[in-house]
Scaffold this active site. Structure first.
Site, short mmCIF file in Angstrom:
data_model
loop_
_atom_site.label_atom_id
_atom_site.label_comp_id
_atom_site.label_asym_id
_atom_site.label_seq_id
_atom_site.Cartn_x
_atom_site.Cartn_y
_atom_site.Cartn_z
N ARG A 133 0.82 -1.22 0.00
CA ARG A 133 0.00 0.00 0.00
C ARG A 133 0.85 1.27 0.00
NH1 ARG A 133 -5.20 1.14 3.51
NH2 ARG A 133 -4.96 3.02 2.25
N LYS A 134 2.16 1.12 0.07
CA LYS A 134 3.04 2.29 0.07
C LYS A 134 3.37 2.70 -1.37
CE LYS A 134 3.03 2.16 4.54
NZ LYS A 134 2.10 1.05 4.81
#
Length: 380
Positions: free
Chosen positions: A182-183
């Protein structure tokens, strides 16, 4: 009628380059921490203008190593924002220290420095400012009230983010980053711990490799195969693999491109959604470069036609994935029982817990996705 779309909250951008990158470690057989991890570390240190960068298994293990390196232990207190991912607090307990929560400013979701000043005591061994969702905390204000207390940057969301022209990771004593999918850039799982302090750097390097005085690469490539490392300190097995490092090298070269594209779309969101008076849009001070790991809004439930959770359900039915920003850790069952806080003890964190809503912002979205989300929100 507009055809329904399916828009996930986040998707990593990986493809042929990443696929090809892992061929070298697979073909050479060097799969554990080695030359690719070293290359990734070097590139990360250069990009973030720090002297030392050490790849680890996650931001959680990076934070844990930071506290170990700072000799945090029983009897010590570590100040943590009440609104953050739970691991920011958990690592304090790993060391037998006491978590001291501080409230956040709902406008930025970062540490409220006025509350911070009240929480510092003679037992405060470290402070963990979180650069939440990619926006750097107000580090100058934090330093002004914290004095010489070490600052451990939780930059899990903040690779490539900047504060007054300086990248995250070198703004405190130690910086910690995540490469979760999710980064902005990913290695699957993985993290990085950074510092400009030579002594801390040496200690961090040893701690992530069982406490060994030399790395695996040095040991296996050296001229004396009978030499084993010395172990002067007890460490952990927190090493990143070369498969991850190879992917990280490719991903890191795209970091600024990814952030620039996210910034463009974040500005577009803000322009198109500003007329909706029940949505508070995320701020970005002029002195900062936002990393835009997430685009997190705050729903004003007094003005909104729907409660936050009901709103999220409506959007989900339309194919738009949303999430709460994160959680108020003091309201989680374990910490509530451990420390006995009431939800209202940290008003900003409670508000963010109950009313924050992240909407999709990632580098695999197309223009039609943004138009669809904007239209859906305007039609609530």
């Amino acid at each position: 009628m507009t055809k329904q779309r399916n828009i996930p909250i986040s998707l990593p951008v990986t493809g042929e380059e990443e696929w090809q990158a892992i061929r070298e470690p697979l073909m050479t057989g060097w799969l554990t921490s080695g030359p690719k991890v070293k290359e990734f570390e070097s590139l990360f240190a250069e990009r973030h203008k720090v002297k030392h960068a050490y790849a680890v298994t996650s931001a959680t293990t990076a934070l844990h190593l930071a506290l170990v390196a700072l000799d945090v232990g029983p009897g010590d207190e570590v100040i943590v924002p009440a609104f953050t991912w739970v691991s920011t607090a958990n690592v304090v307990l790993y060391q037998g220290a006491k978590v001291v929560f501080v409230d956040i400013d709902p406008k930025t979701f970062n540490i409220d420095t006025k509350d911070l000043q009240k929480k510092i005591s003679k037992n405060t061994k470290a402070i963990i400012p979180v650069h939440l969702f990619g926006l750097c905390a107000e580090m100058d204000a934090i330093k002004k009230v914290s004095g010489d207390i070490p600052l451990v940057e939780d930059g899990a969301c903040a690779a490539g983010a900047e504060y007054k022209g300086m990248p995250a990771g070198g703004l405190g004593s130690i910086g910690c980053f995540s490469f979760h999918p999710r980064k902005s850039v990913t290695t699957g799982e993985g993290g990085m711990v950074t510092t400009n302090d030579d002594q801390l750097g040496e200690k961090l390097s040893m701690l992530r490799n069982h406490g060994a005085s030399i790395s695996e690469e040095q040991r296996h490539h050296g001229p004396k195969p009978y030499i084993l490392p010395e172990f002067d300190i007890m460490g952990f097995n927190y090493r990143m693999t070369d498969l991850q490092g190879a992917v990280g090298v490719v991903q890191l070269k795209k970091l600024d491109q990814f952030i620039d594209a996210r910034n463009e779309k974040a500005l577009y969101y803000k322009e198109k959604l500003k007329e909706i008076d029940w949505i508070q849009l995320p701020e970005c001070p002029q002195n900062s470069r936002h990393g835009w790991q997430s685009f997190v809004t705050l729903i004003n439930e007094e003005k909104s036609p729907l409660k936050r959770n009901d709103l999220m359900e409506v959007l989900q039915a339309k194919g738009i994935s949303t999430r709460p920003g994160t959680h108020a850790v003091h309201m989680l069952a374990y910490y509530k029982e451990l420390l006995g806080h009431d939800a209202e003890d940290f008003a900003g964190a409670k508000l963010a817990n109950d009313c924050s809503m992240a909407i999709p912002l990632h580098n695999r979205m197309v223009d039609e996705d943004f138009e669809y989300i904007i239209a859906a929100l305007k039609n609530i």
